[in-house]
Design a protein around this motif. Sequence first.
Motif, PDB file in Angstrom:
ATOM      1  N   ALA A   1       0.835  -1.197   0.000  1.00  0.00           N
ATOM      2  CA  ALA A   1       0.000   0.000   0.000  1.00  0.00           C
ATOM      3  C   ALA A   1       0.871   1.248   0.000  1.00  0.00           C
ATOM      4  O   ALA A   1       1.925   1.286   0.651  1.00  0.00           O
ATOM      5  CB  ALA A   1      -0.932   0.012   1.208  1.00  0.00           C
ATOM      6  N   TYR A   2       0.420   2.262  -0.734  1.00  0.00           N
ATOM      7  CA  TYR A   2       1.129   3.537  -0.808  1.00  0.00           C
ATOM      8  C   TYR A   2       0.119   4.662  -0.666  1.00  0.00           C
ATOM      9  O   TYR A   2      -0.934   4.657  -1.310  1.00  0.00           O
ATOM     10  CB  TYR A   2       1.873   3.682  -2.138  1.00  0.00           C
ATOM     11  N   LYS A   3       0.451   5.661   0.181  1.00  0.00           N
ATOM     12  CA  LYS A   3      -0.425   6.826   0.365  1.00  0.00           C
ATOM     13  C   LYS A   3       0.418   8.085   0.450  1.00  0.00           C
ATOM     14  O   LYS A   3       1.446   8.118   1.135  1.00  0.00           O
ATOM     15  CB  LYS A   3      -1.260   6.696   1.644  1.00  0.00           C
ATOM     16  N   ASN A   4      -0.035   9.098  -0.257  1.00  0.00           N
ATOM     17  CA  ASN A   4       0.588  10.421  -0.172  1.00  0.00           C
ATOM     18  C   ASN A   4      -0.464  11.442  -0.562  1.00  0.00           C
ATOM     19  O   ASN A   4      -0.827  11.561  -1.734  1.00  0.00           O
ATOM     20  CB  ASN A   4       1.804  10.521  -1.094  1.00  0.00           C
ATOM     21  N   GLY A   5      -1.020  12.148   0.425  1.00  0.00           N
ATOM     22  CA  GLY A   5      -2.113  13.068   0.156  1.00  0.00           C
ATOM     23  C   GLY A   5      -3.342  12.317  -0.315  1.00  0.00           C
ATOM     24  O   GLY A   5      -3.764  11.336   0.302  1.00  0.00           O
ATOM     25  N   ASP A   6      -3.902  12.740  -1.436  1.00  0.00           N
ATOM     26  CA  ASP A   6      -5.087  12.078  -1.984  1.00  0.00           C
ATOM     27  C   ASP A   6      -4.753  10.793  -2.724  1.00  0.00           C
ATOM     28  O   ASP A   6      -5.650  10.012  -3.061  1.00  0.00           O
ATOM     29  CB  ASP A   6      -5.831  13.030  -2.939  1.00  0.00           C
ATOM     30  N   THR A   7      -3.483  10.555  -3.012  1.00  0.00           N
ATOM     31  CA  THR A   7      -3.066   9.314  -3.674  1.00  0.00           C
ATOM     32  C   THR A   7      -3.053   8.181  -2.653  1.00  0.00           C
ATOM     33  O   THR A   7      -2.343   8.258  -1.651  1.00  0.00           O
ATOM     34  CB  THR A   7      -1.665   9.469  -4.294  1.00  0.00           C
ATOM     35  N   PHE A   8      -3.856   7.141  -2.888  1.00  0.00           N
ATOM     36  CA  PHE A   8      -3.940   6.025  -1.942  1.00  0.00           C
ATOM     37  C   PHE A   8      -4.240   4.754  -2.739  1.00  0.00           C
ATOM     38  O   PHE A   8      -5.350   4.565  -3.242  1.00  0.00           O
ATOM     39  CB  PHE A   8      -5.035   6.292  -0.916  1.00  0.00           C
ATOM     40  N   TYR A   9      -3.226   3.899  -2.858  1.00  0.00           N
ATOM     41  CA  TYR A   9      -3.351   2.667  -3.633  1.00  0.00           C
ATOM     42  C   TYR A   9      -2.938   1.465  -2.795  1.00  0.00           C
ATOM     43  O   TYR A   9      -2.080   1.574  -1.915  1.00  0.00           O
ATOM     44  CB  TYR A   9      -2.464   2.719  -4.881  1.00  0.00           C
ATOM     45  N   ALA A  10      -3.540   0.314  -3.080  1.00  0.00           N
ATOM     46  CA  ALA A  10      -3.184  -0.937  -2.413  1.00  0.00           C
ATOM     47  C   ALA A  10      -3.464  -2.103  -3.349  1.00  0.00           C
ATOM     48  O   ALA A  10      -4.315  -2.009  -4.251  1.00  0.00           O
ATOM     49  CB  ALA A  10      -3.962  -1.104  -1.108  1.00  0.00           C
ATOM     50  N   ASN A  11      -2.759  -3.196  -3.128  1.00  0.00           N
ATOM     51  CA  ASN A  11      -2.976  -4.371  -3.987  1.00  0.00           C
ATOM     52  C   ASN A  11      -4.359  -4.971  -3.716  1.00  0.00           C
ATOM     53  O   ASN A  11      -4.751  -5.147  -2.557  1.00  0.00           O
ATOM     54  CB  ASN A  11      -1.883  -5.418  -3.762  1.00  0.00           C
ATOM     55  N   PRO A  12      -5.130  -5.305  -4.758  1.00  0.00           N
ATOM     56  CA  PRO A  12      -6.495  -5.793  -4.561  1.00  0.00           C
ATOM     57  C   PRO A  12      -6.574  -7.243  -4.095  1.00  0.00           C
ATOM     58  O   PRO A  12      -7.529  -7.622  -3.417  1.00  0.00           O
ATOM     59  CB  PRO A  12      -7.129  -5.630  -5.950  1.00  0.00           C
ATOM     60  N   LYS A  13      -5.585  -8.046  -4.435  1.00  0.00           N
ATOM     61  CA  LYS A  13      -5.582  -9.454  -4.029  1.00  0.00           C
ATOM     62  C   LYS A  13      -4.559  -9.633  -2.922  1.00  0.00           C
ATOM     63  O   LYS A  13      -3.385  -9.338  -3.096  1.00  0.00           O
ATOM     64  CB  LYS A  13      -5.247 -10.363  -5.209  1.00  0.00           C
ATOM     65  N   THR A  14      -5.006 -10.135  -1.764  1.00  0.00           N
ATOM     66  CA  THR A  14      -4.112 -10.225  -0.604  1.00  0.00           C
ATOM     67  C   THR A  14      -3.830 -11.647  -0.148  1.00  0.00           C
ATOM     68  O   THR A  14      -3.008 -11.849   0.734  1.00  0.00           O
ATOM     69  CB  THR A  14      -4.698  -9.432   0.581  1.00  0.00           C
ATOM     70  N   LEU A  15      -4.504 -12.636  -0.735  1.00  0.00           N
ATOM     71  CA  LEU A  15      -4.301 -14.029  -0.342  1.00  0.00           C
ATOM     72  C   LEU A  15      -3.965 -14.859  -1.583  1.00  0.00           C
ATOM     73  O   LEU A  15      -4.727 -14.864  -2.556  1.00  0.00           O
ATOM     74  CB  LEU A  15      -5.560 -14.579   0.334  1.00  0.00           C
ATOM     75  N   TYR A  16      -2.835 -15.545  -1.548  1.00  0.00           N
ATOM     76  CA  TYR A  16      -2.363 -16.340  -2.677  1.00  0.00           C
ATOM     77  C   TYR A  16      -2.183 -17.794  -2.250  1.00  0.00           C
ATOM     78  O   TYR A  16      -1.692 -18.060  -1.149  1.00  0.00           O
ATOM     79  CB  TYR A  16      -1.029 -15.803  -3.197  1.00  0.00           C
TER      80      TYR A  16
END
Length: 337
Positions: free
Chosen positions: A74-89
């Motif tokens: 996950a990465y966040k900086n201000g309004d930018t906020f992203y994370a990987n959608p699949k967390t279990l492999y």
Amino acid sequence: MKTQLKTALMKKMLTAKKKKEPFHEKLSELYTLPENAPDHYNNSYYFSGHSVSGESLFLRLGLRNDHFCEVWCAYKNGDTFYANPKTLYETGEALPLTVSCLETSKRWKVTYQGPMQDQHQPDRCVQAKLSCIFTAGAPIFDFSYHMNPTTLARAMANEKWSKSFFAELKENSQTHYEQPGDMTGTLMLGEREIPIALHTVRDHSFGKRDWDYMNKHYWLMALMENGDMLNVSMVSYPAMHQLDAGNVVINGKAISLVQVIPHGDLIQEGKGPDHLHMTCVLENGRKLNLYAKKEGEIVYPLGNGYVLREGLGTFSVDGRKARGIMEFGFHHDWTRW
């Protein structure tokens, strides 16, 4: 009086155990999960980097022996906020996240290559590519070996002792250590290239971790502008209902916490608070006032009934600005809180 005597006895026993069973740094750094590991064993790597200017990056690779692996990015900086959608492999699947030791207790490499989902617009995904090097800035702090034994002794003294009590503690024990440093590299977020240069804490734990066994837990980690760090952990298990631990790292030197005093409701119906205040007492007697404000979070369902809320937020540590993690986990059975 009985609790005081039990606490004193446990402190002596824990101190003797540390002398008998020292922390093996190199073996711990190079640990791999055996193929025949018992149920619920894991080998987990976590990197969490933050800047007081508002930037955050965290990654986790949880290798388990039940045919699954946990992946967070996950990465966040201000309004930018992203994370990987699949967390279990599933075991055998190609993992987008890799972690490799370049030099034990000093340098690690982390990479991620895969999709990242916009947390504000869930239908929007971009391809991401991350490559970073973590460089240690202070020695490893192992919570069994380096921590002041007062907190664990007090937590054990508050429980009813029996053969089954000590057997349950031994069965659920694990190695858990942390280390502050810096993470540098590059993140490609779609067509956007983002240089990474963040004060970072890395966490490595291995042994038994049955998420459904825990009643609840809190983990707060605040990184200050110069890299100093405050770490607070509060966990409740069926066998040990209140274990508070943590440390501060000031100018590269770790000092244990011996008491955590929360002010206000930390449960908030299983969602954790958006604002919190607590007092942390250090082993040298100093008291730190901690304030935190949550900016955003990612919710991770774990086990069959445990939910972890990984929050990002701003902190004030005795007036010093900081940024970091506000993590709250709860079993879905609210009667266990």
